[in-house]
Design a protein around this motif. Structure first.
Motif, short mmCIF file in Angstrom:
data_model
loop_
_atom_site.label_atom_id
_atom_site.label_comp_id
_atom_site.label_asym_id
_atom_site.label_seq_id
_atom_site.Cartn_x
_atom_site.Cartn_y
_atom_site.Cartn_z
N ALA A 42 -4.27 -12.77 27.39
CA ALA A 42 -2.83 -12.73 27.59
C ALA A 42 -2.38 -11.30 27.82
O ALA A 42 -2.97 -10.34 27.36
N SER A 43 -1.29 -11.12 28.53
CA SER A 43 -0.76 -9.80 28.84
C SER A 43 0.10 -9.27 27.71
O SER A 43 0.88 -9.98 27.12
N TRP A 44 -0.04 -7.98 27.44
CA TRP A 44 0.87 -7.28 26.52
C TRP A 44 1.69 -6.34 27.40
O TRP A 44 1.18 -5.36 27.90
N ALA A 67 -21.53 -6.46 26.75
CA ALA A 67 -20.58 -5.47 26.26
C ALA A 67 -19.18 -5.86 26.71
O ALA A 67 -18.97 -6.27 27.85
N GLU A 68 -18.22 -5.70 25.78
CA GLU A 68 -16.83 -6.03 26.09
C GLU A 68 -15.93 -4.89 25.63
O GLU A 68 -15.93 -4.52 24.47
N TRP A 69 -15.18 -4.32 26.58
CA TRP A 69 -14.18 -3.32 26.28
C TRP A 69 -12.80 -4.01 26.33
O TRP A 69 -12.48 -4.69 27.32
N THR A 70 -11.97 -3.82 25.32
CA THR A 70 -10.65 -4.43 25.31
C THR A 70 -9.63 -3.43 24.78
O THR A 70 -9.97 -2.51 24.03
N GLY A 77 4.30 0.45 32.25
CA GLY A 77 4.21 0.10 30.83
C GLY A 77 2.78 -0.24 30.45
O GLY A 77 1.85 -0.10 31.25
N TRP A 78 2.61 -0.70 29.22
CA TRP A 78 1.28 -1.00 28.70
C TRP A 78 0.90 -2.43 29.03
O TRP A 78 1.65 -3.36 28.77
N GLN A 79 -0.29 -2.59 29.64
CA GLN A 79 -0.81 -3.90 30.00
C GLN A 79 -2.20 -4.08 29.37
O GLN A 79 -2.93 -3.11 29.15
N SER A 80 -2.56 -5.31 29.09
CA SER A 80 -3.88 -5.56 28.52
C SER A 80 -4.97 -5.28 29.54
O SER A 80 -4.78 -5.45 30.75
#
Length: 687
Positions: free
Chosen positions: A17-19, A99-102, A142-145
């Motif tokens: 989901a998007s932040w 590997a997962e970067w989040t 702005g900030w996005q996931s």
């Protein structure tokens, strides 16, 4: 998935989901999570022969969980941030991993952006909730996931670079740390070893955790008026009112305890109602700190909280508080006081004893005396002279219970020196393996801790081990199934992170407690923290969750963390086909079922898959299975009536966990509810 050995553009997929924040927001809206610069990196070790098209089995802890500066990975190194890896004391990962970067990416200006990846490994990138086959995205400021997943299966697949271009970024450039944010967790549970992939043919209850409520129960939400109910303790008065200790675990912030109270005590009238609007709530006390245990005796309510054991009595007008036990110090958010099983005293005039556990701190400071232990509190003695410290070597003993013989058992959570979740038999003077810190030199070691730090000598083995992510993740409370229940004499085990309830069958072999664990139910609104059987056989389940660790909450079927819940499981009367128990013999096990099975199925050795392993405790979080081996059923002898089978299995060893899996159909044509069972074999019975 896309593979290439040169600079390529990647398809962007909707993975999370998007932040999204308003233009110019200084930091992302994280819903209350603390953040820090960089991205969260989780790495899952895979077998060299792992199938490339199979996803990870859900719910497994990563091998590595750290914050890194960016997504770059050098040609000959798994991670770019070697200092972070070293500080986390994480294991070395081979050439086969996921590997997962989040985290969140700051979009400086609204406009069109191009994301460019260089790698030869199958990789997937997601930014916000947009899909673009050519890598071009129109993004709001702005900030996005952001989420990046890479599956490495070859030694030369490690190189990875992410660049972007867009408004003000005419030349493709790397994404800097100051443009990235990650969740900031002081404590991140990990698990060593090779991770499991989803296997064709597995289903809920067979190789996977259950996904729904046990058919023998129906679930009802009983939160009065829909109010939030993060539950720290449950009990019941003689008039049927449900006692609920309520506290907001989201206020816990590592490493120090909260300064303000976060708990209350409530009475719920009509908890058997089918409509939560018919349940009435009354707050009778506030100002509590992490109330994490409740016991009702003669309509007096005992509550264990951070720094005292409290007692509430009703004088006909109001509830009055008195202090039953206190005097210990708390210097860490993790030092929870849980309980409270009651046992009678030596005479009819004696008010009896309560058992209470104290968690060990996970902060950088020293634990005060007598933490990571179980205490026995004498209700006949005055404050200051009524505590007996029984055991030591517990890490997170967040629940206790009495078995049918009146023996006390305590759960513990996987972590350092504790490679699997545990159920331990409380015995005076015993040490169960969790060593207090040795840096700096220990001021107050755990009670009964051996003088030689880290030795396995002097450690009492767990009665039952609950392998991480298979049958447990954060076990909380034990309670005995009541008389008249099909599983009377067994115990239900709540698990907050695993998300449901399990069953355990305990047996005493040559003076040693051991036994098996089986799945029981899922399908609840939050991770169970406290459970309580009412007099009508209903099971009350209270859930909780916190933000102080990256996994201390249950993720529901909408993929959302949950932090509270209160439900009633009411018996439906439906008979369910499942494994009843598994008990040890001199040369194998007896496996019992709740419905008869045809002899041709029971006596076919291919009906069963068996393996065993052991663990080697270390100071690192968790631990891999060692000496893992497949075992063969040499003979299977069905009992008359088809309700049980005796299995002859060579190669069994004490100190090993045995996992048996079976998927029979009963004579009534029913598929088994859950076909997995884990037996902890501490002692092989004599011939």
């Amino acid at each position: 998935m896309i593979q290439s050995t040169q600079l390529i553009l990647f398809c962007l997929s909707v993975l999370v989901a998007s932040w999204t924040c308003a233009d110019g927001a200084d930091e992302p809206d994280t819903g209350g999570l603390d953040i820090e610069p960089g991205l969260r990196l989780r790495v899952y070790s895979l077998s060299p022969d792992a199938a490339a098209d199979r996803p990870l089995l859900p719910g497994q802890s990563p091998n590595v969980d750290v914050t890194v500066r960016d997504t770059s990975v050098a040609d000959n190194a798994v991670f770019s941030d070697k200092q972070a890896i070293t500080e986390a004391k994480s294991e070395t990962i081979s050439n086969h991993y996921l590997a997962e970067w989040t985290g969140w990416l700051n979009i400086p200006k609204t406009g069109n952006y191009q994301f460019i990846l260089e790698t030869s490994a199958p990789t997937r990138l997601s930014v916000a909730q947009q899909v673009s086959k050519d890598g071009a995205l129109y993004l709001d400021a702005g900030w996005q996931s952001i989420r990046l997943s890479q599956r490495v299966m070859r030694a030369d697949d490690k190189a990875l670079t992410l660049k972007w271009s867009g408004p003000g970024l005419a030349t493709p450039t790397s994404i800097g740390r100051d443009q990235l944010r990650a969740p900031a967790f002081y404590f991140r549970p990990t698990q060593s070893g090779i991770k499991q992939l989803s296997i064709g043919g597995s289903r809920p209850g067979l190789g996977k955790k259950l996904s729904s409520v046990h058919p023998g129960y129906r679930v009802t939400n009983i939160r009065p008026g829909g109010m939030a109910m993060p539950v720290g303790g449950l009990g019941m008065l003689s008039d049927g009112r449900l006692v609920v200790a309520r506290f907001d675990a989201q206020t816990l912030k590592q490493p120090s305890p909260t300064e303000r109270p976060n708990g209350e005590l409530w009475l719920l009238s009509n908890p058997g109602a089918d409509d939560p609007n018919d349940v009435r709530g009354e707050q009778i006390a506030d100002g509590l700190f992490e109330p994490s245990g409740v016991r009702v005796r003669d309509d007096a309510i005992y509550v264990s909280q951070r720094s005292e054991l409290s007692k509430y009595t009703f004088d006909g007008t109001r509830w009055n508080k008195s202090v039953v036990a206190t005097g210990w110090r708390t210097n860490d958010f993790h030092q929870i006081s849980a309980g409270l099983p009651w046992v009678p005293g030596p005479s009819k005039d004696h008010p009896g004893f309560l058992f209470m556990s104290r968690g060990a701190g996970l902060g950088k400071g020293q634990n005060p005396p007598n933490h990571g232990s179980v205490w026995k509190i004498d209700l006949s003695q005055p404050v200051g002279n009524n505590i007996e410290v029984l055991t030591g070597g517990h890490r997170t003993p967040n629940g206790l219970g009495l078995n049918s013989a009146g023996e006390c058992f305590v759960v513990d959570n996987q972590g350092g020196w504790t490679p699997a979740n545990e159920i331990n038999h409380v015995q005076t003077g015993k040490f169960f393996g969790f060593y207090q810190r040795d840096h700096p030199p220990i001021a107050y070691p755990s009670p009964n801790q051996p003088e030689t730090y880290g030795t396995l000598r002097g450690v009492t083995p767990a009665a039952i081990q609950l392998p991480q992510d298979e049958i447990g993740n954060s076990p909380t409370e034990l309670t005995l199934f009541p008389d008249g229940h099909i599983f009377a004499g067994q115990m239900a085990v709540a698990d907050m992170r695993y998300g449901g309830l399990n069953r355990v069958f305990l047996e005493n072999v040559e003076g040693v407690w051991q036994g098996c664990a089986m799945r029981f139910t899922q399908g609840l609104e939050a991770g169970p923290n406290r459970i309580f059987f009412g007099p009508d056989g209903s099971l009350f389940v209270g859930g909780i969750g916190g933000r102080h660790a990256s996994t201390w909450y249950w993720i529901n079927d909408q993929d959302k963390p949950t932090y509270q819940g209160l439900e009633r499981l009411t018996p439906t009367g439906e008979h369910v086909f499942e494994i009843e128990s598994m008990s040890a013999t001199a040369d194998g096990f007896v496996l019992r079922f709740t419905e008869p099975i045809a002899n041709a199925i029971l006596e076919n050795p291919n009906t069963y898959r068996v393996q065993h392993w052991t663990y080697r405790p270390t100071r690192e979080y968790g631990g891999p299975k060692i000496n893992l081996a497949q075992l063969r059923v040499d003979d299977a002898i069905a009992a008359k009536g088809g309700m049980s089978v005796e299995l002859k299995i060579r190669g069994l060893k004490p100190g090993f966990v045995v996992h048996l899996q079976t998927d029979p159909v009963s004579r009534r044509g029913n598929a088994i509810w859950s076909g997995d069972v884990w037996y902890t074999l501490n002692q092989v019975p004599p011939s």
